[in-house]
Scaffold this motif. Structure first.
Motif, short mmCIF file in Angstrom:
data_model
loop_
_atom_site.label_atom_id
_atom_site.label_comp_id
_atom_site.label_asym_id
_atom_site.label_seq_id
_atom_site.Cartn_x
_atom_site.Cartn_y
_atom_site.Cartn_z
N VAL A 61 30.54 -18.93 35.95
CA VAL A 61 29.78 -18.56 34.67
C VAL A 61 30.13 -19.63 33.76
O VAL A 61 31.09 -20.43 33.50
N ASP A 62 28.91 -20.23 33.17
CA ASP A 62 28.79 -21.48 32.33
C ASP A 62 29.94 -20.99 31.14
O ASP A 62 29.53 -19.90 30.67
N GLU A 63 30.90 -21.96 30.71
CA GLU A 63 31.72 -21.47 29.69
C GLU A 63 31.11 -21.30 28.21
O GLU A 63 31.55 -20.51 27.54
N THR A 64 30.07 -21.83 28.13
CA THR A 64 29.28 -21.84 26.81
C THR A 64 28.78 -20.19 26.48
O THR A 64 28.60 -19.86 25.28
N ILE A 65 28.55 -19.53 27.60
CA ILE A 65 27.86 -18.12 27.42
C ILE A 65 28.92 -17.08 28.02
O ILE A 65 28.44 -16.09 28.48
N PHE A 66 30.04 -17.46 28.13
CA PHE A 66 31.05 -16.43 28.90
C PHE A 66 31.32 -14.84 28.26
O PHE A 66 31.32 -14.06 28.81
N PRO A 67 31.28 -14.93 27.00
CA PRO A 67 31.86 -13.91 26.28
C PRO A 67 30.68 -12.86 26.59
O PRO A 67 30.95 -11.35 26.75
N VAL A 68 29.29 -13.02 26.56
CA VAL A 68 28.39 -12.19 26.87
C VAL A 68 28.60 -11.58 28.17
O VAL A 68 28.21 -10.37 28.42
N VAL B 147 34.43 -16.35 36.76
CA VAL B 147 35.12 -17.58 36.81
C VAL B 147 34.59 -18.75 35.77
O VAL B 147 33.43 -19.00 36.11
N SER B 148 35.12 -18.92 34.68
CA SER B 148 34.68 -19.61 33.29
C SER B 148 34.64 -21.18 33.95
O SER B 148 35.65 -21.68 34.23
N LYS B 149 33.32 -21.99 34.11
CA LYS B 149 33.19 -23.29 34.48
C LYS B 149 32.40 -24.28 33.49
O LYS B 149 31.40 -23.66 32.99
N SER B 150 32.64 -25.48 33.77
CA SER B 150 31.51 -26.21 32.82
C SER B 150 30.46 -26.36 33.89
O SER B 150 30.31 -25.99 35.11
N GLU B 151 29.17 -26.80 33.18
CA GLU B 151 27.98 -26.80 34.10
C GLU B 151 28.31 -27.80 35.29
O GLU B 151 27.91 -27.34 36.44
N VAL C 35 31.71 -33.69 18.26
CA VAL C 35 32.74 -33.05 19.12
C VAL C 35 32.19 -32.03 20.07
O VAL C 35 31.70 -31.01 19.38
N PHE C 36 32.17 -32.47 21.45
CA PHE C 36 31.65 -31.30 22.16
C PHE C 36 32.81 -30.48 22.89
O PHE C 36 34.05 -30.80 22.66
N ASP C 37 32.41 -29.22 23.67
CA ASP C 37 33.33 -28.50 24.24
C ASP C 37 33.89 -28.86 25.45
O ASP C 37 34.80 -28.39 25.78
N ASN C 38 33.15 -29.62 26.29
CA ASN C 38 33.68 -30.21 27.35
C ASN C 38 32.83 -31.14 27.74
O ASN C 38 31.62 -31.40 27.47
N PRO C 39 33.60 -32.45 28.32
CA PRO C 39 32.61 -33.49 28.88
C PRO C 39 31.44 -33.24 29.70
O PRO C 39 30.61 -33.75 30.03
N ASN C 40 31.74 -32.11 30.57
CA ASN C 40 30.78 -31.82 31.56
C ASN C 40 30.06 -30.57 31.23
O ASN C 40 29.47 -29.89 32.07
N SER C 41 30.00 -30.10 30.04
CA SER C 41 29.37 -28.98 29.39
C SER C 41 27.91 -29.09 29.63
O SER C 41 27.24 -30.08 29.53
N SER C 42 27.37 -27.71 29.35
CA SER C 42 25.72 -27.83 29.43
C SER C 42 25.38 -27.97 28.07
O SER C 42 24.22 -28.74 27.94
N THR C 43 26.10 -28.13 26.88
CA THR C 43 25.86 -28.79 25.63
C THR C 43 25.74 -30.09 25.69
O THR C 43 24.81 -30.68 25.08
#
Length: 305
Positions: free
Chosen positions: A40-47, A67-71, A152-160
């Protein structure tokens, strides 16, 4: 005596086969039974966590391991065949689909189930509650901005990161004034401690904050982002449910479940649940936008009791 021994051995063999077949049947994965791991993309993990809990409650013979991971991590794991089900804020292009079809001999099933937004947050001490998107893109291209000290981003490999890089038309982030943390929680915490920073993260973490994240809520504010394409007096748009749904908020994304199982397993069952009536209600209740808005049945009574 030999006949007796033969009969006993035959009975033991038959019982063993029966138990083995029963165990095999119990372990066999179907659309509504068995165990599956979903990246699961970490940016949408809660839902997605909410959906998984309700799915398991309804189908008690299932176990969903999220499993929470970056994109980037998710894509790498899929390519190395270390994951077969993924939930991401992107789909696959024709080249990627062709790769999986030829190399891994599987045609991925892609299910669109909703939309979310990339949110920009700032310290409550920031006077301005608005943000000019072009200032952000200019900073990402290596420029500077008088109103933004750092991004400031949430992760260098993030979908954001990939979303904003695509909007800015760049391949790599600049080395100055742009940073990346390890999670959305760290972004929120960093913004509360650094007044000039603009945090960038998936809106889901702000709509459904964890207990430890909620304690920082009073120290940040979500910025309204300028949308120059709107012909209106106020072009600064907040990332709320209405503005994400009608597309007026300028940084929105579609959400997908990608199933590489190639069989009718839990991936198919979870995708159907997520895109179905119950899953779409959960998406709507979370503050994100479902692909299909659930309908409500209205019963008209002839008399008032």
């Amino acid at each position: 005596m030999k006949n007796y021994i033969s009969i006993v051995l035959l009975m033991i063999f038959l019982v063993g086969c029966k138990e083995k077949n029963a165990a095999s049947a119990e372990a066999r994965e179907t659309a509504v039974s068995g165990t599956a791991t979903i990246l699961v993309d970490e940016t949408i993990f809660p839902v997605i966590e909410d959906v998984a809990i309700l799915f398991e409650n309804q189908y008690t013979r299932t176990k969903i391991n999220l499993v929470s991971k970056s994109e980037t991590e998710i894509l790498n794991m899929i390519q190395k065949d270390k994951g077969q089900i993924a939930i991401m804020a992107k789909t696959l292009d024709s080249t990627e689909i062709s790769y999986y079809n030829k190399v891994q001999k599987v045609y991925p099933r892609i299910t669109e189930f909703g939309s979310d937004a990339v949110a920009f947050i700032a310290n409550t001490n920031r006077v301005d509650s608005t943000l000019v998107l072009n200032d952000v893109l200019h900073l990402l291209k290596g420029g500077s901005s008088a109103k933004i000290k750092s991004l400031v981003f949430d992760n260098p490999n993030s979908s954001t990161v990939s979303t904003l890089k695509t909007m800015a038309g760049i391949k790599d982030l600049p080395k100055q004034n742009v940073f990346a943390m390890n999670s959305s929680k760290e972004v929120v915490k960093y913004v509360t401690e650094n007044e000039g920073a603009i945090g960038i993260l998936g809106i889901n973490w702000l709509l459904q904050p964890t207990t430890d994240l909620a304690s920082y809520a009073s120290k940040i504010k979500v910025l309204a982002v300028e949308n120059v394409k709107i012909n209106a007096n106020n072009t600064f748009i907040k990332p709320n449910q209405t503005n994400i749904a009608d597309g007026s908020y300028p940084v929105t994304r579609k959400l997908y479940l990608l199933n590489f199982q190639g069989t009718s397993g839990l991936g198919m069952g979870f995708a159907s649940y997520l895109a179905g009536h119950q899953g779409q209600r959960i998406i709507l209740k979370s503050g994100l936008i479902p692909k299909r808005f659930p309908t409500r049945q209205i019963a008209v009574r002839n008399k008032v009791e």
